[in-house]
Design a protein around this motif. Structure first.
Motif, short mmCIF file in Angstrom:
data_model
loop_
_atom_site.label_atom_id
_atom_site.label_comp_id
_atom_site.label_asym_id
_atom_site.label_seq_id
_atom_site.Cartn_x
_atom_site.Cartn_y
_atom_site.Cartn_z
N ARG A 28 71.26 60.73 13.64
CA ARG A 28 69.83 60.65 13.36
C ARG A 28 69.04 59.85 14.39
N PHE A 29 69.51 58.68 14.76
CA PHE A 29 68.71 57.86 15.67
C PHE A 29 68.54 58.54 17.02
N THR A 30 69.61 59.09 17.55
CA THR A 30 69.49 59.75 18.85
C THR A 30 68.63 61.00 18.75
N TRP A 31 68.71 61.68 17.60
CA TRP A 31 67.89 62.87 17.41
C TRP A 31 66.41 62.49 17.31
N ILE A 32 66.13 61.42 16.58
CA ILE A 32 64.74 60.98 16.42
C ILE A 32 64.18 60.47 17.75
N ALA A 33 64.99 59.81 18.53
CA ALA A 33 64.53 59.24 19.80
C ALA A 33 64.48 60.26 20.93
N ALA A 34 65.07 61.43 20.76
CA ALA A 34 65.19 62.41 21.84
C ALA A 34 63.85 62.87 22.42
N PRO A 35 62.82 63.20 21.62
CA PRO A 35 61.56 63.64 22.24
C PRO A 35 60.91 62.55 23.09
N MET A 36 60.94 61.32 22.62
CA MET A 36 60.34 60.23 23.39
C MET A 36 61.17 59.90 24.62
N ALA A 37 62.49 60.08 24.53
CA ALA A 37 63.34 59.87 25.70
C ALA A 37 63.04 60.93 26.77
N ALA A 38 62.82 62.16 26.33
CA ALA A 38 62.47 63.22 27.29
C ALA A 38 61.15 62.92 27.98
N LEU B 126 61.91 72.84 18.23
CA LEU B 126 62.33 74.08 17.58
C LEU B 126 63.55 73.85 16.71
N ARG B 127 64.45 73.05 17.20
CA ARG B 127 65.65 72.72 16.42
C ARG B 127 65.28 71.97 15.14
N ALA B 128 64.34 71.05 15.24
CA ALA B 128 63.88 70.32 14.06
C ALA B 128 63.16 71.26 13.09
N TRP B 129 62.34 72.15 13.62
CA TRP B 129 61.61 73.10 12.77
C TRP B 129 62.57 74.00 12.01
N ARG B 130 63.60 74.47 12.70
CA ARG B 130 64.60 75.31 12.03
C ARG B 130 65.34 74.53 10.96
N ARG B 131 65.61 73.28 11.23
CA ARG B 131 66.27 72.44 10.24
C ARG B 131 65.40 72.27 8.99
N LEU B 132 64.11 72.15 9.19
CA LEU B 132 63.18 72.04 8.06
C LEU B 132 63.14 73.31 7.22
N ARG C 122 61.38 66.38 9.95
CA ARG C 122 59.92 66.38 10.02
C ARG C 122 59.44 65.37 11.08
N LEU C 123 60.07 64.21 11.11
CA LEU C 123 59.72 63.19 12.08
C LEU C 123 59.99 63.66 13.51
N VAL C 124 61.10 64.32 13.72
CA VAL C 124 61.44 64.82 15.06
C VAL C 124 60.45 65.91 15.47
N ALA C 125 60.06 66.76 14.53
CA ALA C 125 59.08 67.81 14.86
C ALA C 125 57.74 67.19 15.27
N ILE C 126 57.30 66.18 14.55
CA ILE C 126 56.03 65.52 14.88
C ILE C 126 56.14 64.77 16.21
N LEU C 127 57.26 64.09 16.43
CA LEU C 127 57.44 63.38 17.69
C LEU C 127 57.56 64.34 18.86
N SER C 128 58.08 65.53 18.64
CA SER C 128 58.15 66.53 19.70
C SER C 128 56.74 66.98 20.10
N LEU C 129 55.90 67.16 19.12
CA LEU C 129 54.51 67.52 19.40
C LEU C 129 53.81 66.38 20.16
N LEU C 130 54.02 65.16 19.72
CA LEU C 130 53.44 64.00 20.39
C LEU C 130 53.96 63.88 21.82
N ALA C 131 55.25 64.11 22.01
CA ALA C 131 55.83 64.02 23.36
C ALA C 131 55.27 65.11 24.27
#
Length: 110
Positions: A9-19, A64-70, A83-92
C-alpha cells in the motif's frame, strides 16, 4: 490462473508523487545539462519532452490500475487506497503539466 498480486500500500500510494518527483528532477537536470554542454534548444526540448511523456505514461498507468481496482465487483478491501491513488495520479498529472509548462513557454538557456 492466479490473480495479480496486490502491491504494497505505501509504495502504491506514493508511486504517483514519486513519478512526478522523478520527472521534476529529470527535466531540470536535462535543462542544466543542455545549457552547460551546449546542446541545441531543440535537442534539450526533445529530451525534456520525452521525459514528460514517460512521466505522464507512468502516472496514467498507475491511475488506470487504481481505477480498475476500484471498479472490481465484490472487492471492498483496499478501496480507500485505490481511491487515494487515483486522486494522487490526477494531482501528479496536473503537477507534471505545471512543471513542464516553462519548457514550452521559455527557451531552455534563458
Amino acid at each position: 490462473m492466479s490473480a495479480p498480486r496486490r502491491p504494497r500500500r505505501f509504495t502504491w500510494i506514493a508511486a504517483p508523487m514519486a513519478a512526478w518527483g522523478l520527472h521534476f528532477a529529470a527535466v531540470y537536470s536535462l535543462q542544466g545539462l543542455g545549457c552547460a554542454r551546449g546542446w541545441s534548444d531543440v535537442a534539450t526540448r526533445v529530451a525534456m519532452g520525452v521525459a514528460t511523456v514517460l512521466a505522464l505514461a507512468a502516472v496514467g498507468w498507475i491511475g488506470l490500475r487504481a481505477w480498475r481496482r476500484l471498479r472490481e465487483p465484490g472487492r471492498a478491501d483496499g478501496a480507500f487506497a485505490a481511491r487515494l491513488v487515483a486522486i494522487l495520479s490526477l494531482l501528479a498529472a496536473v503537477a507534471i503539466g505545471f512543471t513542464s509548462l516553462p519548457m514550452f513557454l521559455l527557451l531552455p538557456c534563458e
